[in-house]
Every structure is written in structure tokens, then in C-alpha cells.
Design an enzyme around this catalytic site. Structure first.
Site, PDB file in Angstrom:
ATOM      1  N   LEU A 107       2.794  -7.934   6.570  1.00  0.00           N
ATOM      2  CA  LEU A 107       3.360  -8.108   5.239  1.00  0.00           C
ATOM      3  C   LEU A 107       4.836  -8.405   5.443  1.00  0.00           C
ATOM      4  O   LEU A 107       5.480  -7.787   6.301  1.00  0.00           O
ATOM      5  CB  LEU A 107       3.206  -6.844   4.394  1.00  0.00           C
ATOM      6  N   ASP A 108       5.391  -9.317   4.662  1.00  0.00           N
ATOM      7  CA  ASP A 108       6.811  -9.608   4.780  1.00  0.00           C
ATOM      8  C   ASP A 108       7.634  -8.340   4.592  1.00  0.00           C
ATOM      9  O   ASP A 108       7.218  -7.407   3.898  1.00  0.00           O
ATOM     10  CB  ASP A 108       7.239 -10.634   3.723  1.00  0.00           C
TER      11      ASP A 108
END
Length: 240
Positions: A107-108
Site C-alpha cells: 500500500l502506498d
């Protein structure tokens, strides 16, 4: 060669680094008979004791009775999905698990929500394999009112990274929010898709991967996957 004491304790499998720091802070740990302080290091041959008892490696099998670790974390914003210890705020140090684990996918840093971590390198590709078309569900907030035209365009597919994204499901959940279910995971996919329509993502939270749901986990909390969740993710895999 020396190792930080909290890391040494974690590597025995006794507890996480965070828990080790707590034990050290409570002055319950000694190195060669001397009470250890924060930042202490140990070398080969040093004797580490907890509450006067030698600290030895525990069996790999944990409370779940499994050979490997499989957990779901509610990743907060600001944590980076990398195993690189030099990266401040890396996800491995954040979880502080006693076994060596790594994230499945990513996930960013500015995104939050459900991410899986494991100690079993054999199953990572099985879960990430594109042809398995695993559903990933996100709740997204944007900077402009969500319109039906925007939702239809996102659902049809958008050209990013030189390719068209696969058709997906979208639904409006608030004036500035929508739900999206993807079956692929291109880099920064939702942010780039939204940008093609002039929208900027202000919050992005993943709430589901296939049969695994975020549920009531608060940001920063994690739990072990259930047997049913593992069987759903790895139907052909018998050894957990």
C-alpha cells in the site's frame, strides 16, 4: 559483531522488539550479569537473562500451531511497505513481530488499511498472481463531488502506465466518497485513474482482499488470519 539487545531478544522468538524494549526499560534484562539499558548491544558469547533466567530461542511454532506467520494489519498512513531496515517507518519494524515477516504486495505510504504479512515466502506469488484476479476493495475520498459519469468512467477502465485498467466495480458512498473493487494492482492505480478525470484522492483505505476483511481492526492493530481465511486465500496449499 554486535547486535542491539532488543533485536537479539526478538530473534530468539521470545517477543517483539517493542516488547523487548519494555522489558529492558523495566530493568528486567541483564547482559553478563549487568542490568541492561536502552540501546544496549550484545556480542557472540554474551549471556542474556530475563528475570534471572537465561533467554533461549523458543520453538518456531507459535500460539496458532502453524509453521508460518500469516497476519493482517490495518496499516496507518505514513508506514512504508518495505523490509529495508534503513527506511524510517518501515512496516516490519512497525509490526515488530518476533519472526521475520514481510508484506504481501504493498500500500502506498499515504494510503491505509488492510495489508497481509507472512513469514512464508512460498505463498507470496500464489496470492499476488495476476491471473487469480483477487478482489481488492477500497474506500476512497476525493476533492470534488463524485458524479455518475466519473464512476462509469472508472468502472470501464482508464489508460495508465501505457495500458488499460481492467473493468471494475464502483459505487458512490458519499458526496466526496466512493467504493471501488479492483481485480488488479498496478502501482498507484486508483490515484492515477482518478487523476485522469481531474480528481485528486485525499484518503484511500483498503478494506478487503478476497475473503479477508479489515473489520474492527483499528489503525496500527494486527491479528492472525483465521484458518477459514487462509483456506480461502490458499485453496491448493495444505501446509500453513
Amino acid at each position: 559483531m554486535t547486535t542491539r539487545l532488543n533485536k537479539h531478544i526478538a530473534e530468539t522468538g521470545f517477543c517483539s522488539r517493542r516488547e523487548a524494549d519494555r522489558l529492558i526499560g523495566e530493568r528486567r534484562v541483564t547482559v553478563n550479569g549487568i542490568t541492561a539499558g536502552a540501546g544496549a548491544v550484545v556480542g557472540e558469547g554474551d549471556e542474556v537473562k530475563l528475570d534471572g533466567q537465561p533467554l533461549r530461542a523458543r520453538a518456531v511454532v507459535g500460539k496458532t500451531g502453524r509453521r508460518h506467520v500469516y497476519i493482517v494489519l490495518n496499516k496507518p498512513v505514513g508506514i512504508t511497505c518495505t523490509t529495508e531496515s534503513a527506511v524510517k517507518g518501515n512496516i516490519v519494524d512497525f509490526v515488530g513481530h518476533e519472526q521475520r515477516i514481510f508484506p504481501i504486495g504493498r500500500l502506498d505510504k499515504e494510503s491505509e488499511g488492510l495489508i497481509l504479512l507472512t513469514s512464508n515466502g512460498d505463498i507470496v506469488n500464489q496470492i499476488l498472481r495476476a491471473e487469480n484476479r483477487r478482489q481488492k476493495e477500497y474506500l476512497v475520498a476525493v476533492n470534488k463531488p463524485v458524479t455518475e459519469e466519473f464512476l462509469r468512467g472508472m468502472a470501464r477502465g482508464v489508460r495508465i502506465h501505457g495500458e488499460m485498467t481492467l473493468p471494475c466495480r464502483t459505487a458512490r458512498i458519499a458526496k466526496f466518497g466512493f467504493r471501488i473493487v479492483l481485480e488488479q494492482g498496478l502501482n498507484r492505480q486508483i490515484r492515477l485513474m482518478a487523476a485522469e478525470f481531474g480528481y485528486r484522492v485525499t484518503q484511500l483505505r483498503r478494506v478487503r482482499i478476497d475473503n479477508v476483511k479489515l473489520g474492527a481492526l483499528r489503525p496500527g492493530q494486527w491479528r492472525n488470519l483465521t484458518d477459514a481465511e487462509l483456506r480461502g486465500l490458499l485453496p491448493q496449499h495444505n501446509e500453513f
